[in-house]
Design a protein around this motif. Structure first.
Motif, PDB file in Angstrom:
ATOM      1  N   GLU A   4       0.161   2.788   9.932  1.00  0.00           N
ATOM      2  CA  GLU A   4      -0.300   3.755   8.933  1.00  0.00           C
ATOM      3  C   GLU A   4      -1.767   3.552   8.583  1.00  0.00           C
ATOM      4  OE1 GLU A   4       4.017   4.235   6.655  1.00  0.00           O
ATOM      5  OE2 GLU A   4       2.456   2.925   5.828  1.00  0.00           O
ATOM      6  N   LEU A   5      -2.251   2.356   8.782  1.00  0.00           N
ATOM      7  CA  LEU A   5      -3.634   2.017   8.482  1.00  0.00           C
ATOM      8  C   LEU A   5      -4.228   1.236   9.643  1.00  0.00           C
ATOM      9  CD1 LEU A   5      -3.383   0.776   4.780  1.00  0.00           C
ATOM     10  CD2 LEU A   5      -4.679   2.772   5.557  1.00  0.00           C
ATOM     11  N   LEU A  45     -12.124   2.958   2.383  1.00  0.00           N
ATOM     12  CA  LEU A  45     -11.551   3.538   1.169  1.00  0.00           C
ATOM     13  C   LEU A  45     -11.617   5.066   1.163  1.00  0.00           C
ATOM     14  CD1 LEU A  45     -10.258   2.686  -1.498  1.00  0.00           C
ATOM     15  CD2 LEU A  45     -12.565   2.459  -2.466  1.00  0.00           C
ATOM     16  N   GLY A  46     -12.742   5.623   1.609  1.00  0.00           N
ATOM     17  CA  GLY A  46     -12.921   7.063   1.569  1.00  0.00           C
ATOM     18  C   GLY A  46     -11.995   7.833   2.486  1.00  0.00           C
ATOM     19  N   ASP A  47     -11.362   7.138   3.437  1.00  0.00           N
ATOM     20  CA  ASP A  47     -10.404   7.812   4.315  1.00  0.00           C
ATOM     21  C   ASP A  47      -9.117   8.171   3.589  1.00  0.00           C
ATOM     22  OD1 ASP A  47     -12.121   7.585   6.459  1.00  0.00           O
ATOM     23  OD2 ASP A  47     -11.169   5.787   7.273  1.00  0.00           O
ATOM     24  N   HIS A  48      -8.861   7.522   2.441  1.00  0.00           N
ATOM     25  CA  HIS A  48      -7.550   7.660   1.811  1.00  0.00           C
ATOM     26  C   HIS A  48      -7.589   8.029   0.333  1.00  0.00           C
ATOM     27  CE1 HIS A  48      -5.830   6.116   5.492  1.00  0.00           C
ATOM     28  NE2 HIS A  48      -6.744   5.173   5.481  1.00  0.00           N
ATOM     29  N   LEU A  49      -8.734   7.839  -0.320  1.00  0.00           N
ATOM     30  CA  LEU A  49      -8.863   8.215  -1.722  1.00  0.00           C
ATOM     31  C   LEU A  49     -10.159   8.995  -1.923  1.00  0.00           C
ATOM     32  CD1 LEU A  49      -7.809   4.941  -3.629  1.00  0.00           C
ATOM     33  CD2 LEU A  49      -6.416   6.991  -3.252  1.00  0.00           C
ATOM     34  N   ALA A  80      -1.377   6.127  -0.463  1.00  0.00           N
ATOM     35  CA  ALA A  80      -1.828   7.430   0.025  1.00  0.00           C
ATOM     36  C   ALA A  80      -1.651   7.537   1.534  1.00  0.00           C
ATOM     37  CB  ALA A  80      -3.289   7.663  -0.359  1.00  0.00           C
ATOM     38  N   ALA A  81      -1.917   6.449   2.242  1.00  0.00           N
ATOM     39  CA  ALA A  81      -1.749   6.455   3.700  1.00  0.00           C
ATOM     40  C   ALA A  81      -0.295   6.672   4.090  1.00  0.00           C
ATOM     41  CB  ALA A  81      -2.265   5.143   4.293  1.00  0.00           C
ATOM     42  N   ALA A  82       0.619   6.252   3.225  1.00  0.00           N
ATOM     43  CA  ALA A  82       2.050   6.442   3.474  1.00  0.00           C
ATOM     44  C   ALA A  82       2.583   7.704   2.819  1.00  0.00           C
ATOM     45  CB  ALA A  82       2.818   5.227   2.954  1.00  0.00           C
ATOM     46  N   THR A 120       3.821   6.977  -3.500  1.00  0.00           N
ATOM     47  CA  THR A 120       3.206   6.294  -4.633  1.00  0.00           C
ATOM     48  C   THR A 120       3.321   4.789  -4.468  1.00  0.00           C
ATOM     49  OG1 THR A 120       5.258   6.220  -5.911  1.00  0.00           O
ATOM     50  CG2 THR A 120       3.868   8.194  -6.144  1.00  0.00           C
ATOM     51  N   TYR A 121       2.517   4.070  -5.219  1.00  0.00           N
ATOM     52  CA  TYR A 121       2.594   2.616  -5.153  1.00  0.00           C
ATOM     53  C   TYR A 121       3.962   2.121  -5.615  1.00  0.00           C
ATOM     54  CZ  TYR A 121       1.619  -2.305  -5.760  1.00  0.00           C
ATOM     55  OH  TYR A 121       1.682  -3.669  -5.664  1.00  0.00           O
ATOM     56  N   ALA A 122       4.485   2.688  -6.691  1.00  0.00           N
ATOM     57  CA  ALA A 122       5.796   2.261  -7.187  1.00  0.00           C
ATOM     58  C   ALA A 122       6.869   2.448  -6.124  1.00  0.00           C
ATOM     59  CB  ALA A 122       6.157   3.036  -8.453  1.00  0.00           C
ATOM     60  N   ASP A 123       6.790   3.553  -5.382  1.00  0.00           N
ATOM     61  CA  ASP A 123       7.771   3.796  -4.328  1.00  0.00           C
ATOM     62  C   ASP A 123       7.607   2.803  -3.184  1.00  0.00           C
ATOM     63  OD1 ASP A 123       9.874   5.594  -3.146  1.00  0.00           O
ATOM     64  OD2 ASP A 123       8.331   5.760  -1.602  1.00  0.00           O
ATOM     65  N   LEU A 124       6.380   2.441  -2.843  1.00  0.00           N
ATOM     66  CA  LEU A 124       6.162   1.448  -1.787  1.00  0.00           C
ATOM     67  C   LEU A 124       6.822   0.122  -2.137  1.00  0.00           C
ATOM     68  CD1 LEU A 124       2.489   1.671  -0.468  1.00  0.00           C
ATOM     69  CD2 LEU A 124       4.590   2.360   0.668  1.00  0.00           C
ATOM     70  N   VAL A 125       6.645  -0.332  -3.368  1.00  0.00           N
ATOM     71  CA  VAL A 125       7.272  -1.585  -3.782  1.00  0.00           C
ATOM     72  C   VAL A 125       8.788  -1.475  -3.684  1.00  0.00           C
ATOM     73  CG1 VAL A 125       7.639  -3.156  -5.729  1.00  0.00           C
ATOM     74  CG2 VAL A 125       5.341  -2.265  -5.254  1.00  0.00           C
ATOM     75  N   ALA A 126       9.323  -0.340  -4.101  1.00  0.00           N
ATOM     76  CA  ALA A 126      10.774  -0.156  -4.086  1.00  0.00           C
ATOM     77  C   ALA A 126      11.338  -0.128  -2.674  1.00  0.00           C
ATOM     78  CB  ALA A 126      11.133   1.134  -4.826  1.00  0.00           C
TER      79      ALA A 126
END
Length: 321
Positions: free
Chosen positions: A67-68, A74-78, A160-162, A165-171
């Motif tokens: 995915e990365l 940074l500018g590629d994803h945010l 963002a690359a995935a 959200t960050y919370a979902d990535l952790v989960a």
């Protein structure tokens, strides 16, 4: 996995009487032990900047998944200002991006004062709000310089690359594969679970939890003694997603080297991989000694440090192996 008063008693003796509420996990080659005082072993606590270590794992996992790229910027994803767009995610992961500790804003001092005076959470933005505070931020020197902002942006860029959200990535990439039932990222106080342990300041007064979208990758993960034991075991065995994050790749400070968030270096005559953390009402320390196959996690609902007590627990466990 066992739970018993012996571990809590040992931790309490090292912490002293001014830590009335804490959770502890100790992993050795023969056993995983968990305990808690003033809370249950499934009571979730704020990990603070140990969250940066979790973010490092997620970053390395995203690279493994394709995915990365290793050299992603940074500018590629945010959507960040041009001055920040070319910063490599690898520099964020090793605190060498030159970014300041915090995002800009005229209210930074006021928020800090509110934190110390009334225990209010100084991190209040959603992701769009965080990005809006980047106007005028200019990277400084690229040597090692600890940056909460850097890890906030790293975690959100990975998410963002995935396309999540960050919370979902952790989960989905840390908690679910390891069977962690108490580990999650609340993005508001409304999302705190019934077992959430209340944060308290140095005087023992309850303060506002740190639950916020923008903060999450740098300090927003919550977990329990039970889950931390499982995480420590997975770190020791290299079965946690993104385990490459634990490997030191660059100098940091003194004799410490840094991987993706995780520090490695000498601690009480051992070589230890670790991260500590602090919020408005918690102090944390998570560490593994891979040579001796031991790991420790200690989190107190207090703003008094637990680093020394946790390091002693780890060293004493290593002496018994």
């Amino acid at each position: 996995m066992s739970a018993g008063s012996a571990l809590a008693t040992q931790a309490g003796a090292l912490l002293g009487s001014k830590h009335p509420t804490y959770v502890v996990a100790l992993v050795t080659p023969g056993d995983d032990e968990v305990d808690a005082v003033g809370a249950g072993v499934h009571g979730d606590v704020e990990l603070g900047s140990v969250s940066k270590g979790v973010t490092g794992l997620l970053w390395r996992d995203a690279i493994t998944r394709g995915e990365l790229a290793d050299d992603a910027v940074l500018g590629d994803h945010l959507d960040v200002p041009a001055a920040l767009a070319g910063i490599r995610l690898s520099a964020l992961a090793t605190h060498t991006s030159g970014l300041p500790r915090l995002a800009g804003g005229a209210d930074v001092l006021a928020r800090t004062w509110q934190l110390w005076r009334s225990g209010r959470n100084p991190y209040r933005e959603d992701l769009a709000g965080l990005l809006a505070r980047l106007d005028g931020v200019v990277p400084g020197r690229t040597g090692p310089s600890y940056s909460n902002l850097g890890f906030q942006l790293l975690g959100h860029a990975v998410a963002a690359a995935a396309a999540t959200t960050y919370a979902d990535l952790v989960a989905t990439r840390i908690a679910a594969p390891l069977g962690l039932v108490d580990t999650y990222v609340p993005t508001s106080t409304d999302e705190l679970r019934p077992g959430a342990v209340a944060p308290r300041n140095r005087a023992g007064r309850e303060v506002e939890p740190w639950a916020n979208v923008a903060l999450a990758p740098a300090g927003g993960v919550r977990s329990s003694a039970t889950d931390l034991a499982v995480l420590l075991r997975a770190m020791l065995e290299g079965t946690v997603a993104g385990a490459e994050a634990l490997e030191p790749v660059a100098p940091f400070t003194g004799r410490m080297r840094i991987g993706a968030g995780w520090l490695t270096g000498p601690l009480l005559r051992r070589t230890v991989t670790w991260h500590n953390g602090g919020t408005g009402g918690f102090r944390s320390f998570v560490a593994i000694d891979r040579e001796h196959g031991v790991g420790v996690a200690l989190v107190s609902a207090s703003t008094r440090s637990v680093d020394g007590a946790a390091a002693r627990l780890l060293a004493e466990a290593g002496d018994r192996t």
